[in-house]
Design a protein around this motif. Structure first.
Motif, short mmCIF file in Angstrom:
data_model
loop_
_atom_site.label_atom_id
_atom_site.label_comp_id
_atom_site.label_asym_id
_atom_site.label_seq_id
_atom_site.Cartn_x
_atom_site.Cartn_y
_atom_site.Cartn_z
N GLU A 66 0.82 -1.20 0.00
CA GLU A 66 0.00 0.00 0.00
C GLU A 66 0.86 1.26 0.00
O GLU A 66 0.57 2.23 -0.70
CB GLU A 66 -0.95 0.00 1.20
N GLY A 69 2.23 1.81 -3.44
CA GLY A 69 1.24 2.43 -4.32
C GLY A 69 1.10 3.92 -4.08
O GLY A 69 1.03 4.72 -5.02
N VAL A 70 1.08 4.32 -2.80
CA VAL A 70 0.97 5.74 -2.46
C VAL A 70 2.18 6.51 -2.99
O VAL A 70 2.04 7.58 -3.61
CB VAL A 70 0.84 5.91 -0.93
N GLU A 73 2.09 6.93 -6.77
CA GLU A 73 1.20 8.02 -7.20
C GLU A 73 1.82 9.38 -6.91
O GLU A 73 1.79 10.28 -7.76
CB GLU A 73 -0.14 7.90 -6.49
N GLN A 316 -1.22 1.49 -13.67
CA GLN A 316 -2.01 1.00 -12.54
C GLN A 316 -1.17 0.01 -11.75
O GLN A 316 -0.37 -0.74 -12.32
CB GLN A 316 -3.30 0.34 -13.02
N ARG A 320 -5.37 -0.80 -7.36
CA ARG A 320 -5.91 0.24 -6.48
C ARG A 320 -5.28 1.60 -6.73
O ARG A 320 -5.85 2.62 -6.38
CB ARG A 320 -5.66 -0.13 -5.00
N TYR A 321 -4.09 1.59 -7.28
CA TYR A 321 -3.35 2.84 -7.44
C TYR A 321 -3.06 3.06 -8.92
O TYR A 321 -2.88 2.10 -9.69
CB TYR A 321 -2.03 2.78 -6.65
N GLY A 322 -2.99 4.30 -9.28
CA GLY A 322 -2.69 4.61 -10.67
C GLY A 322 -2.82 6.10 -10.93
O GLY A 322 -3.26 6.87 -10.06
N ALA A 323 -2.43 6.51 -12.09
CA ALA A 323 -2.54 7.91 -12.50
C ALA A 323 -2.38 7.95 -14.01
O ALA A 323 -2.00 6.96 -14.65
CB ALA A 323 -1.47 8.76 -11.82
N CYS A 376 3.04 12.83 -1.71
CA CYS A 376 2.87 11.51 -1.08
C CYS A 376 1.97 11.63 0.14
O CYS A 376 1.15 10.74 0.41
CB CYS A 376 4.22 10.92 -0.70
N ARG A 379 -1.69 11.81 -1.12
CA ARG A 379 -2.20 10.51 -1.58
C ARG A 379 -2.40 9.55 -0.41
O ARG A 379 -3.35 8.77 -0.38
CB ARG A 379 -1.25 9.89 -2.60
N HIS A 383 -5.98 7.77 0.49
CA HIS A 383 -6.16 6.32 0.45
C HIS A 383 -6.35 5.71 1.85
O HIS A 383 -6.99 4.66 1.98
CB HIS A 383 -4.96 5.66 -0.24
#
Length: 505
Positions: A66, A69-70, A73, A316, A320-323, A376, A379, A383
């Motif tokens: 997690e 992912g943060v 992003e 992605q 769950r994460y992406g941009a 960060c 994000r 989340h």
């Protein structure tokens, strides 16, 4: 079990820590941001269950994944901002090296020898025009260095650029923030634009008051009140008219053009010099900016916008994460193109741009850490559910008094994300749903969100970092924040009273 009020207090703690460190101890944005990020990481895992198996949609999760992912992003978003800052800063260094800034100063002097009036043209009208055309940090990054070239001290130059573009942020980048609101609510875009522009029209003169105070703090003699009133009305009234008739897309861009044309016409009419010197030098100096405007407008034409917009850089991670970003529509790409094409039109060899680009990259090194920390953090708070906790506590605790704080919610979104559009994405649905629950006007509260998201840009660490980077103030962001915090607070307080009146109607 932690109470909702205590949970909300803990969710707000990282933001409170950043403000305390920057305002109280005058820490740099990088140091304060890292401290806030560290506190948020601890709270996210211990209080909000971030990384636990059921933390997100009940799906399996793990803390390392997690956080990866943060940070992915945050890093991507930082890259998109640096993609704007690098060419903007390189353009400034190029203009210095080729003498274009000297020519621009001389051109402004032909219109008026008074530096405060020159500052109004750059810090107010040019900043608003760039906001309407490009947005996404471009106005501060381009206007602040020009103001420094006019003799304005660096701190005041960034403050002027931040204040000057704020009233146009609601309709920046050809109305992008309102487009997000329309997509989320289905409300009439003209109705949203009219209500938002009305709020700015009633409050926007405050920005000019603080603009004039900043000029005085910079050691300049304040221009007569009439000039300040002309500058304020020259933008705010056309913005209101365009928003009410055409909608959000041209409200800032068109009003900035109309207002600057009026201001320059009055300057020329009152000019005492019998002859104007040749304008070849200023024309050469303005080539990169003219190319930028042409590119922005061209890429917004339907015939070009659709095919260019279909080219998307996206990713992605862990589902769950992406941009994503549209590289050919991004302001940074357009700035790079304006730099290259403008230099050739100025008859400067492209190899001569290597120096300005290298110098810009070197100056952005300390900025990168600050951007990464702040983004960060934003994000992670999103989340981990920390933003949601703040939303729920605000609705539950404020109740019928929500219109009074609705603009502040928009400003909070801009403070955390650095973008009025992102703030609108975060909070517009909340504003509309709260309006329905309280039997208030959804359009009025959505407009309040747009108002707050716009003014929140002047205190957003991301925008302050960007502006400071272009004038060599990396590490001194707290000095700028101390000067923009009070204008923001007063604007939001009076905005809340206006929204309460509009929402009850």
């Amino acid at each position: 079990m932690t109470s909702p009020a205590a949970t909300a207090t803990l969710a707000a703690a990282p933001i409170g820590l950043i403000l305390a460190l920057m305002l109280g101890l005058r820490w740099s944005a990088a140091r304060a941001g890292l401290a806030g990020l560290a506190l948020a990481a601890v709270l996210a895992t211990t209080v909000f269950g971030f990384g636990s198996p059921n933390a997100i949609d009940g799906a399996p999760a793990s803390t390392p994944r997690e956080f990866a992912g943060v940070f992915a992003e945050g890093g991507f978003l930082a890259g998109t901002i640096l993609w704007i800052l690098l060419p903007a800063l390189a353009l400034h260094h190029h203009q210095q090296r080729c003498g274009a800034l000297d020519a621009l100063r001389e051109g402004l002097a032909r219109l008026t020898p008074e530096r405060p009036l020159q500052a109004l043209l750059v810090g107010w009208f040019l900043a608003l025009f760039l906001e309407g055309a490009a947005g996404f940090g471009t106005p501060v990054a381009l206007a602040a260095p020009i103001l420094v070239g006019l003799g304005v001290p660096a701190v005041q130059a960034v403050v002027l650029a931040l204040l000057g573009h704020a009233a146009g942020v609601s309709f920046g980048a050809l109305g992008t923030p309102v487009a997000a609101q329309v997509a989320l609510t289905g409300l009439d875009p003209v109705a949203i634009a009219w209500n938002t522009a009305l709020l700015h029209a009633l409050l926007g003169s405050l920005l000019m008051v603080f603009f004039m105070r900043t000029l005085a703090a910079a050691g300049m003699v304040r221009p007569p009140v009439g000039w300040a009133a002309l500058a304020a009305a020259g933008f705010l009234l056309p913005c209101l008219a365009i928003a009410a008739t055409i909608g959000p897309a041209l409200a800032t861009l068109g009003a900035a053009l109309a207002g600057s044309a009026l201001f320059i016409a009055v300057l020329v009419q009152r000019r005492t010099a019998p002859h104007m010197p040749p304008a070849a030098g200023i024309g050469r100096a303005l080539w990169p900016y003219g190319v930028l405007v042409a590119l922005v407008l061209a890429t917004r034409l339907p015939a070009l916008a659709q095919p260019l917009g279909e080219i998307v850089l996206q990713w992605q991670l862990f589902d769950r994460y992406g941009a994503s970003m549209q590289p050919l529509m991004h302001p940074g790409t357009l700035l790079f193109a304006a730099l290259l094409v403008g230099a050739r039109l100025q008859r400067v060899p492209l190899r001569d741009l290597a120096g300005p680009l290298a110098l810009a990259a070197k100056r952005l090194l300390p900025v990168t850490a600050a951007l990464l920390a702040m983004l960060c953090l934003s994000r992670l708070m999103l989340h981990a559910g920390m933003i949601a906790a703040l939303q729920e506590a605000a609705v539950r605790g404020v109740g019928r008094g929500w219109p009074l704080v609705a603009p502040a919610v928009g400003a909070l979104g801009s403070f955390v994300t650095g973008s009025a559009t992102a703030s609108n994405v975060l909070f517009t649905t909340l504003q509309a749903q709260t309006a329905q629950a309280l039997s208030l006007s959804p359009t009025a509260l959505v407009a309040a969100q747009g108002l707050g998201a716009a003014i929140g840009n002047i205190v957003s660490p991301h925008n302050i970092i960007a502006g400071a980077a272009t004038v060599g103030l990396a590490g001194r962001e707290a000095e700028i924040l101390r000067r923009t915090l009070w204008p923001c607070a007063i604007y939001l307080a009076l905005g809340g009273l206006l929204v309460a009146w509009l929402a009850a109607g």
